[in-house]
Write a protein that holds these residues in place. Structure first.
Motif, short mmCIF file in Angstrom:
data_model
loop_
_atom_site.label_atom_id
_atom_site.label_comp_id
_atom_site.label_asym_id
_atom_site.label_seq_id
_atom_site.Cartn_x
_atom_site.Cartn_y
_atom_site.Cartn_z
N ILE A 77 0.81 -1.22 0.00
CA ILE A 77 0.00 0.00 0.00
C ILE A 77 0.85 1.27 0.00
CG2 ILE A 77 -1.72 1.30 1.30
CD1 ILE A 77 -2.96 -1.32 2.15
N GLU A 81 1.00 3.96 -3.19
CA GLU A 81 0.57 5.34 -3.07
C GLU A 81 1.69 6.33 -3.40
OE1 GLU A 81 -2.83 4.55 0.39
OE2 GLU A 81 -0.89 5.45 0.91
N ARG A 128 -8.69 -1.70 -8.56
CA ARG A 128 -8.54 -0.84 -7.39
C ARG A 128 -9.35 0.41 -7.64
NH1 ARG A 128 -5.88 0.30 -2.78
NH2 ARG A 128 -5.16 2.42 -2.39
N GLN A 130 -11.07 4.27 -7.24
CA GLN A 130 -10.45 5.59 -7.15
C GLN A 130 -10.21 5.96 -5.69
OE1 GLN A 130 -13.09 8.53 -8.75
NE2 GLN A 130 -14.89 7.66 -7.81
N ALA A 131 -9.45 7.04 -5.49
CA ALA A 131 -8.97 7.37 -4.15
C ALA A 131 -10.10 7.61 -3.16
CB ALA A 131 -8.06 8.60 -4.24
N ALA A 134 -11.67 4.35 -2.27
CA ALA A 134 -10.75 3.59 -1.43
C ALA A 134 -10.76 4.11 0.00
CB ALA A 134 -9.33 3.66 -2.01
N ARG A 137 -13.92 2.82 1.59
CA ARG A 137 -13.75 1.41 1.93
C ARG A 137 -12.93 1.24 3.20
NH1 ARG A 137 -11.00 -2.31 -2.56
NH2 ARG A 137 -9.24 -0.98 -2.03
N ALA A 138 -11.90 2.07 3.37
CA ALA A 138 -11.08 1.99 4.58
C ALA A 138 -11.89 2.35 5.82
CB ALA A 138 -9.86 2.91 4.44
N GLU A 313 -16.76 -1.47 -2.12
CA GLU A 313 -15.89 -2.51 -2.67
C GLU A 313 -15.74 -2.41 -4.18
OE1 GLU A 313 -14.11 -4.67 -1.01
OE2 GLU A 313 -14.85 -4.03 0.94
#
Length: 455
Positions: A77, A81, A128, A130-131, A134, A137-138, A313
Motif C-alpha cells: 500500500i 501510493e 482498485r 479511485q482514491a 478507497a 472502503r477503509a 468494494e
C-alpha cells in the motif's frame, strides 16, 4: 529430398518499453527495470518512506513509465501510493498469475521474472477503486472491526450477568436494547432492588414488569459487578468510535454526492421501513441515491448497509467491467471452464476472498423464504442441486441486477414468486413437448381432474 525446416515461431515483442517490477517484502523491496536502461537492472530498497522516494527517483532516471507489483499483505500500500504520487502507472498483480519458473525462488529472480512478464504485456492489473472510494472502503472496514470488538464486550456483559444469575437475556430480546441498557446502567450505578430495576422497562418490551423483576433476583458479588462495569465502559467507548466513523463516512459521501449530477426523479419509497441492526447512524439511502442516481435498495436482498458496502468494494463506476458476465467472473460467482481435449472437466466456481462476493452470498441466503422471484429461484435450485450451489447462483443473479442497475440505470421490478413459478412451468412443459415429439409422441393435457390409478 532435403527436409524442410520447421517454421520459426513468432517471438514475443515488448509492448511496454518502460516496464518495471517490484518484489514486495516486509523489510526490503526488490526492484527490477529493463537491462537496457541501467547497468545494474536489479536493486534492493528499504521500506522507509525516504527509501520509497529514492526508489521512485531511480525509476524516473531509468525512464520507467509503468510498474507492476504483487499484492503482498498490506506492505504494497505505501509503495503503491508513493509511486502514484510520482506519476507512475502502477498495477497490482495476483500472485497466482505471475508465478516464477520452478526451481528458482529468490527475490532477485522473482523481480526479474515479473519485470519480463510486464514488459511483454502478459500481466493483468487487479481492480482498485479511485482514491475517494478507497477511503470510503477503509472507513467502512474500520467500522466493521469496531463492531466486532463491540460484540466481544457484549458477550462479556452477558457473562457477568450470568455469573450473578441475572437472567436478563431470557426476558429481553437484546440486552443492548433500550430496556437492557437501562437496567445494566442502573446495576453499575449501584441499584440492586429487582422491582426498581424492572421499572426501567421500555413500553415496547414484551415481558411484563413482574417477569423482569423475577429474572433480576441474583447474587450481586463485587467481582462480577466490577467485570460488568468494565465491559460496559468498553462497550460505550467502541460505540463512540463507531459514531466517529459514521461522521467521516457521511462527510465523504456528501462531498462525492455534490460532485455528481442530481437525480431526475425523487427518491422512491423504501421497500423496508425497519432499521437494520448495526446500520450507520446517518441517512445512507438518500445520500447514495444522490450519489448514484439509482436506489439499490429496491433490489431484493440488498439493504442499506449492503448497498453501502458494495459501493465501497466495487466503486460507483463499473466501466472497468465491460459486461455483467465480466463482473460476475471477477466476483468468482460465474461457472469456471476447465477444458482439456475438447471435454469439459469441471465448471466449479473459483475460490475467492472477495468481500463483495461474500456479501452477495449472504444476501442470497436471506431470500430463501421470501415471496419473490429470486426466492422462488433459490428454492427450486436448492431442491435440485443443493443449497451451496443455489446460494452461488442466486448471488450471481443479485450481482447482475446490481451491475445493470448501477451501470445502465435499470429499474428493478420484482415479478413475484408466482410469476416465476408460472414461467418455469411453461418452460418445463415446452421441453416435455419437444422431447415427446422427438420420440414420435404427442402430449395432450388432461381434461378435468385426473383420476388416481388403480392397481
Amino acid at each position: 529430398m532435403p527436409r524442410k525446416s520447421a517454421k520459426a515461431s513468432p517471438e514475443l515483442t515488448r509492448h511496454i518499453h518502460g516496464a518495471a517490477a517490484i518484489d514486495i517484502g516486509s523489510r526490503m523491496h526488490m526492484a527490477a527495470v529493463s537491462p537496457e536502461t541501467a547497468k545494474n537492472p536489479i536493486r534492493s530498497f528499504g521500506t522507509f518512506t525516504s527509501d520509497l522516494h529514492t526508489l521512485a527517483e531511480w525509476f524516473r532516471a531509468c525512464n520507467v513509465t509503468s510498474v507492476a507489483m504483487e499484492s503482498t499483505g498490506v506492505y504494497w500500500i505505501p509503495v503503491y501510493e508513493i509511486l502514484e504520487q510520482h506519476g507512475f502507472e502502477v498495477i497490482l498483480v495476483n500472485a497466482r498469475y505471475a508465478r516464477n519458473v520452478p526451481g528458482r525462488k529468490t527475490d532477485v529472480s522473482d523481480a526479474a521474472w515479473l519485470q519480463q512478464l510486464h514488459s511483454y504485456g502478459l500481466l493483468r492489473g487487479s481492480f482498485r477503486p479511485q482514491a475517494d472510494i478507497a477511503a470510503l472502503r477503509a472507513y467502512l472496514r474500520q467500522r466493521e472491526r469496531l463492531v466486532e470488538y463491540t460484540a466481544a464486550h457484549i458477550q462479556h456483559m452477558q457473562k457477568a450477568l450470568m455469573e450473578m444469575n441475572l437472567q436478563l437475556h431470557h426476558v429481553v430480546s437484546d440486552i443492548t436494547g433500550v430496556t437492557g441498557m437501562q437496567i445494566i446502567r442502573a446495576i453499575v450505578g449501584g441499584e440492586r432492588d429487582p422491582d426498581t430495576l424492572a421499572a426501567s422497562r421500555d413500553i415496547r418490551c414484551r415481558s411484563s414488569v413482574e417477569v423482569i423483576s423475577a429474572a433480576l433476583m441474583g447474587n450481586y458479588r463485587d467481582e462480577h459487578v466490577f467485570a460488568l462495569t468494565q465491559a460496559l465502559e468498553l462497550y460505550d467507548i467502541y460505540q463512540e468510535r463507531i459514531v466517529a466513523c459514521d461522521r467521516r463516512m457521511e462527510g465523504l459521501l456528501l462531498r462525492l454526492s455534490h460532485k455528481s449530477a442530481k437525480p431526475a426523479a425523487d427518491l422512491p419509497k423504501p421497500r423496508i421501513r425497519t432499521k437494520q441492526v448495526s446500520a450507520p447512524s446517518f441517512d445512507v439511502r438518500s445520500i447514495l441515491y444522490r450519489l448514484l442516481g439509482v436506489d439499490l435498495t429496491q433490489i431484493h436482498g440488498i439493504g442499506v448497509s449492503l448497498a453501502l458496502k458494495l459501493v465501497a468494494e466495487c466503486g460507483t463506476d463499473l466501466r472497468a467491467w465491460p459486461s455483467a458476465k465480466h463482473f460476475t467472473s471477477w466476483l468468482c460467482l460465474a461457472p469456471g471452464n476447465k477444458i482439456s481435449g475438447g471435454r469439459l472437466l469441471s465448471s466449479r466456481t473459483r475460490r475467492s476472498s472477495s468481500r463483495a462476493a461474500a456479501l452477495l452470498r449472504l444476501a442470497a441466503t436471506t431470500l430463501g423464504r421470501s415471496d419473490t422471484a429470486l426466492g422462488a429461484f433459490y428454492r427450486r435450485l436448492s431442491a435440485r442441486v443443493g443449497k451451496a450451489k443455489a446460494v452461488t447462483a442466486t448471488a450471481r443473479k443479485i450481482a447482475v441486477l446490481f451491475y445493470n442497475t448501477l451501470r445502465h440505470g435499470m429499474a428493478y421490478a420484482d415479478p413475484g414468486a408466482d410469476h416465476y413459478d408460472e414461467i418455469h412451468r411453461k418452460r418445463v412443459v415446452s421441453n416435455l413437448h419437444r422431447r415427446a415429439q422427438s420420440l414420435g409422441f404427442i402430449l395432450q393435457p388432461i381434461s378435468g381432474d385426473p383420476q388416481p390409478a388403480v392397481s
